[in-house]
Design a protein around this motif. Structure first.
Motif, mmCIF file in Angstrom:
data_model
loop_
_atom_site.group_PDB
_atom_site.id
_atom_site.type_symbol
_atom_site.label_atom_id
_atom_site.label_comp_id
_atom_site.label_asym_id
_atom_site.label_seq_id
_atom_site.Cartn_x
_atom_site.Cartn_y
_atom_site.Cartn_z
ATOM 1 N N GLN A 282 4.969 6.943 5.255
ATOM 2 C CA GLN A 282 5.549 6.160 4.165
ATOM 3 C C GLN A 282 4.525 5.109 3.747
ATOM 4 O OE1 GLN A 282 9.164 3.949 4.998
ATOM 5 N NE2 GLN A 282 9.961 4.584 3.025
ATOM 6 N N ILE A 283 3.888 5.370 2.633
ATOM 7 C CA ILE A 283 2.798 4.481 2.198
ATOM 8 C C ILE A 283 3.394 3.152 1.701
ATOM 9 C CG2 ILE A 283 0.781 4.286 0.665
ATOM 10 C CD1 ILE A 283 0.992 7.471 0.566
ATOM 11 N N PRO A 284 2.992 2.036 2.336
ATOM 12 C CA PRO A 284 3.601 0.756 1.955
ATOM 13 C C PRO A 284 3.256 0.364 0.515
ATOM 14 C CG PRO A 284 2.130 0.518 3.858
ATOM 15 C CD PRO A 284 1.956 1.899 3.346
ATOM 16 N N ASN A 285 4.185 -0.300 -0.106
ATOM 17 C CA ASN A 285 3.997 -0.832 -1.467
ATOM 18 C C ASN A 285 3.528 0.251 -2.447
ATOM 19 O OD1 ASN A 285 4.488 -3.362 -0.233
ATOM 20 N ND2 ASN A 285 2.304 -3.459 0.311
ATOM 21 N N ASN A 286 4.033 1.440 -2.305
ATOM 22 C CA ASN A 286 3.594 2.536 -3.183
ATOM 23 C C ASN A 286 4.822 3.379 -3.528
ATOM 24 O OD1 ASN A 286 2.577 4.942 -4.250
ATOM 25 N ND2 ASN A 286 0.740 4.890 -2.967
ATOM 26 N N LYS A 287 5.480 3.012 -4.605
ATOM 27 C CA LYS A 287 6.753 3.643 -4.989
ATOM 28 C C LYS A 287 6.625 5.152 -5.154
ATOM 29 C CE LYS A 287 9.825 0.371 -7.174
ATOM 30 N NZ LYS A 287 10.245 -0.188 -8.449
ATOM 31 N N LEU A 288 5.534 5.578 -5.780
ATOM 32 C CA LEU A 288 5.354 7.009 -6.054
ATOM 33 C C LEU A 288 4.791 7.770 -4.853
ATOM 34 C CD1 LEU A 288 3.969 6.819 -9.693
ATOM 35 C CD2 LEU A 288 6.243 7.550 -8.983
ATOM 36 N N GLN A 289 4.461 7.039 -3.823
ATOM 37 C CA GLN A 289 3.887 7.634 -2.608
ATOM 38 C C GLN A 289 2.641 8.471 -2.924
ATOM 39 O OE1 GLN A 289 5.234 7.252 0.910
ATOM 40 N NE2 GLN A 289 5.685 5.469 -0.342
ATOM 41 N N THR A 290 1.843 8.003 -3.867
ATOM 42 C CA THR A 290 0.581 8.685 -4.163
ATOM 43 C C THR A 290 -0.443 8.297 -3.091
ATOM 44 O OG1 THR A 290 0.161 6.864 -5.645
ATOM 45 C CG2 THR A 290 0.797 8.937 -6.666
ATOM 46 N N ILE A 291 -1.405 9.179 -2.860
ATOM 47 C CA ILE A 291 -2.391 8.894 -1.799
ATOM 48 C C ILE A 291 -3.226 7.677 -2.205
ATOM 49 C CG2 ILE A 291 -4.340 9.840 -0.482
ATOM 50 C CD1 ILE A 291 -3.228 12.637 -1.176
ATOM 51 N N PRO A 292 -3.311 6.668 -1.329
ATOM 52 C CA PRO A 292 -4.096 5.477 -1.683
ATOM 53 C C PRO A 292 -5.556 5.852 -1.941
ATOM 54 C CG PRO A 292 -2.873 5.172 0.369
ATOM 55 C CD PRO A 292 -2.744 6.598 0.001
ATOM 56 N N LYS A 293 -6.181 5.064 -2.806
ATOM 57 C CA LYS A 293 -7.569 5.384 -3.170
ATOM 58 C C LYS A 293 -8.538 4.941 -2.084
ATOM 59 C CE LYS A 293 -7.541 5.869 -8.143
ATOM 60 N NZ LYS A 293 -6.155 5.646 -8.520
ATOM 61 N N SER A 294 -8.126 3.943 -1.313
ATOM 62 C CA SER A 294 -9.064 3.379 -0.338
ATOM 63 C C SER A 294 -8.724 3.786 1.085
ATOM 64 C CB SER A 294 -9.045 1.853 -0.414
ATOM 65 O OG SER A 294 -9.228 1.455 -1.748
ATOM 66 N N LYS A 295 -9.765 3.947 1.854
ATOM 67 C CA LYS A 295 -9.629 4.301 3.275
ATOM 68 C C LYS A 295 -9.115 3.079 4.051
ATOM 69 C CE LYS A 295 -12.608 5.492 7.086
ATOM 70 N NZ LYS A 295 -13.982 5.492 7.519
ATOM 71 N N ILE A 296 -8.194 3.301 4.972
ATOM 72 C CA ILE A 296 -7.686 2.189 5.785
ATOM 73 C C ILE A 296 -8.796 1.789 6.761
ATOM 74 C CG2 ILE A 296 -5.936 1.480 7.478
ATOM 75 C CD1 ILE A 296 -4.087 3.682 6.261
ATOM 76 N N LYS A 297 -9.124 0.510 6.793
ATOM 77 C CA LYS A 297 -10.225 0.059 7.649
ATOM 78 C C LYS A 297 -9.728 -0.165 9.068
ATOM 79 C CE LYS A 297 -13.753 -0.246 6.353
ATOM 80 N NZ LYS A 297 -14.658 0.962 6.270
ATOM 81 N N LYS A 298 -10.617 0.068 10.010
ATOM 82 C CA LYS A 298 -10.297 -0.131 11.428
ATOM 83 C C LYS A 298 -10.199 -1.634 11.719
ATOM 84 C CE LYS A 298 -11.967 1.293 15.944
ATOM 85 N NZ LYS A 298 -13.048 1.958 16.657
ATOM 86 N N THR A 299 -9.137 -2.030 12.434
ATOM 87 C CA THR A 299 -9.001 -3.446 12.798
ATOM 88 C C THR A 299 -8.725 -3.542 14.289
ATOM 89 O OG1 THR A 299 -6.635 -3.427 12.443
ATOM 90 C CG2 THR A 299 -7.996 -4.089 10.554
ATOM 91 N N LYS A 300 -8.955 -4.733 14.819
ATOM 92 C CA LYS A 300 -8.713 -4.931 16.251
ATOM 93 C C LYS A 300 -7.221 -4.907 16.582
ATOM 94 C CE LYS A 300 -12.799 -7.149 17.928
ATOM 95 N NZ LYS A 300 -13.513 -8.412 17.899
ATOM 96 N N GLN A 301 -6.390 -5.222 15.569
ATOM 97 C CA GLN A 301 -4.938 -5.310 15.825
ATOM 98 C C GLN A 301 -4.299 -3.913 15.982
ATOM 99 O OE1 GLN A 301 -6.196 -6.968 12.847
ATOM 100 N NE2 GLN A 301 -6.627 -8.622 14.284
ATOM 101 N N GLY A 302 -5.035 -2.884 15.652
ATOM 102 C CA GLY A 302 -4.447 -1.547 15.704
ATOM 103 C C GLY A 302 -3.686 -1.258 14.416
ATOM 104 N N LEU A 303 -2.972 -0.140 14.375
ATOM 105 C CA LEU A 303 -2.307 0.270 13.131
ATOM 106 C C LEU A 303 -0.946 0.874 13.469
ATOM 107 C CD1 LEU A 303 -2.569 0.881 10.017
ATOM 108 C CD2 LEU A 303 -3.565 3.065 10.692
#
Ligand SMILES: Cc1cc2nc3c(=O)[nH]c(=O)nc-3n(C[C@H](O)[C@H](O)[C@H](O)COP(=O)(O)O)c2cc1C
Length: 403
Positions: A282-303
């Motif tokens: 479930q893509i956050p803040n994306n009503k149409l659930q289209t694939i986000p244009k940007s790659k999710i960046k790695k963070t220390k907090q995890g995902l």
């Protein structure tokens, strides 16, 4: 489908003689009039009464018996009314006699008088099959217009894993039907097959999927085409397009649902072999659930990904099932309680039958499976190639398709 056809089934004394019982049942189910002729040795392996009960006709073991006295010349009368003769199983001995034109028992006598199609399914130990004498006889039989069915590789009665096993009864019956006009099987039927594991995007480079290769679905699509069906394959697999099959490429569960619904109405048989994702991201803040244009960046907090269920395709089409002769076949892959879970799926989704299998099937060319039908009957199938399994599954689908 074989109504009005008379089939003479010759049974000689291979240990596979018991499988001839299934051949009789299948032919009868398709409407054929079946007459069984046994060699004397074969009667020591399976009682003639079994064949008599299954076929509803006298079993011929002796041309001079009182029972056949009402037929003036029994072997000629039977040969004349035969639409086709099948010998299954055929021993090395019976094959040799056919080659020589011998007629010293009811089976070979009738065989000699047959003018129509003649099919033979040899069964014997691999050494006997590979013996030069048998090899030469098979060549000669072909010249005598016998159609040779098999044998195939597999576990033999002697314990060896080798060539010599009789072809499966279901496959033999499909061949018989083909020779009688190809009316059985799926000729002219519309088949919808799904294959492969769907992929649910997380970002432009990552997705959630499963280990399904799509090989089983492709084997089913190809086998259905070989049987004369019109096939639409909805594929999420990374496999090349098979010849002569309409392929609709999809990636996600939603796309697969849309494609299935598009082709569902025209299908006589729907085989849902695809491993459709149960959840999508479930893509956050994306009503149409289209694939986000940007790659999710790695963070220390995890995902933390939030997953939502996809629409259940099988359940959706199971609910829509209205046409009486539409057959819906599902697949269940389970790590635990395989049969119990598969039975539940069969009922919940209103399927005609379900193919239950385990994770070892993934990406393999072989499959060990069980088929559970609406009556709850479970039939176990040994490890076999997916091509072979596809034929067995379609054979059953064709039977369910029968008016
Ligand atoms: C238990 C058993 C199993 C046999 N299985 C086979 C077989 O699979 N194939 C074969 O060619 N012969 C097999 N034989 C040998 C044949 O029965 C034997 O050659 C016989 O003479 C054949 O006679 P028929 O062709 O008249 O039936 C088997 C014999 C026995 C005792």
């Amino acid at each position: 489908m074989l109504t009005g056809k008379t089939i003479i089934l010759g049974v000689s004394s291979s240990i596979a003689a018991y499988k001839a019982c299934e051949i009789v049942s299948r032919l009868k189910k398709l409407g054929a009039d079946v007459w069984v002729v046994m060699t004397e040795s074969a009667t020591k392996l399976v009682a003639p009464l079994t064949f008599r009960t299954l076929s509803g006709n006298s079993v011929i073991t002796d041309l001079f018996s009182e029972e056949l006295a009402k037929l003036p010349v029994p072997h000629i009368s039977l040969a004349k009314k035969a639409s086709l003769m099948l010998i299954a199983p055929a021993t090395a001995n019976t094959i040799a006699k056919l080659v020589e034109g011998k007629a010293d028992d009811p089976l070979t006598t009738i065989a000699l008088a047959i003018k129509g199609p003649k099919l033979i399914a040899p069964a014997m130990n691999s050494a006997m099959w590979q013996n030069v004498a048998t090899a030469k006889n098979i060549k000669k039989l072909k010249k005598l217009n016998w159609q040779i069915l098999g044998p195939v590789e597999g576990k033999l009665a002697c314990g060896d894993e080798d060539i010599g096993k009789m072809m499966e009864p279901a496959e033999i019956v499909v061949e018989v039907a083909r020779w009688l006009g190809g009316s059985v099987g799926l000729k002219g039927r519309q088949i919808l097959v799904t294959a492969g594991g769907t992929r649910e995007a997380i970002d432009p480079v990552r997705y959630i999927s499963n280990r399904s290769s799509g090989k089983m679905g492709y084997a089913i699509a190809i086998a259905a085409r070989e049987q004369g069906a019109e096939v639409t394959l909805i594929s999420a697999a990374k496999l090349p397009d098979p010849l002569d099959i309409k392929v609709v490429r999809v990636e996600t569960a939603d796309e697969m649902l849309k494609a299935v619904l598009k082709y569902y109405d025209e299908a006589d048989v729907v085989v849902m072999a695809a491993a459709v994702a149960d959840y999508k991201y479930q893509i956050p803040n994306n009503k149409l659930q289209t694939i986000p244009k940007s790659k999710i960046k790695k963070t220390k907090q995890g995902l933390v990904l939030s997953l939502v269920p996809t629409e259940d395709i099988l359940k959706t089409i199971g609910k829509m099932k209205g046409r009486k002769d539409k057959v819906i076949v599902g697949f269940a892959l389970e790590t635990d309680n395989l049969i119990k879970n598969a039975k539940k799926k069969l009922i919940d989704k209103n399927l005609d039958f379900i193919v239950a299998n385990q994770p070892a099937t993934f990406d393999s060319d072989q499959i060990k499976f069980s088929i559970i039908d609406k009556s709850g009957k479970v039939a176990d199938y040994p490890l076999q190639s997916k091509d072979q399994a596809a034929r067995a599954i379609l054979d059953l689908a064709a039977c369910w398709c029968c008016p």
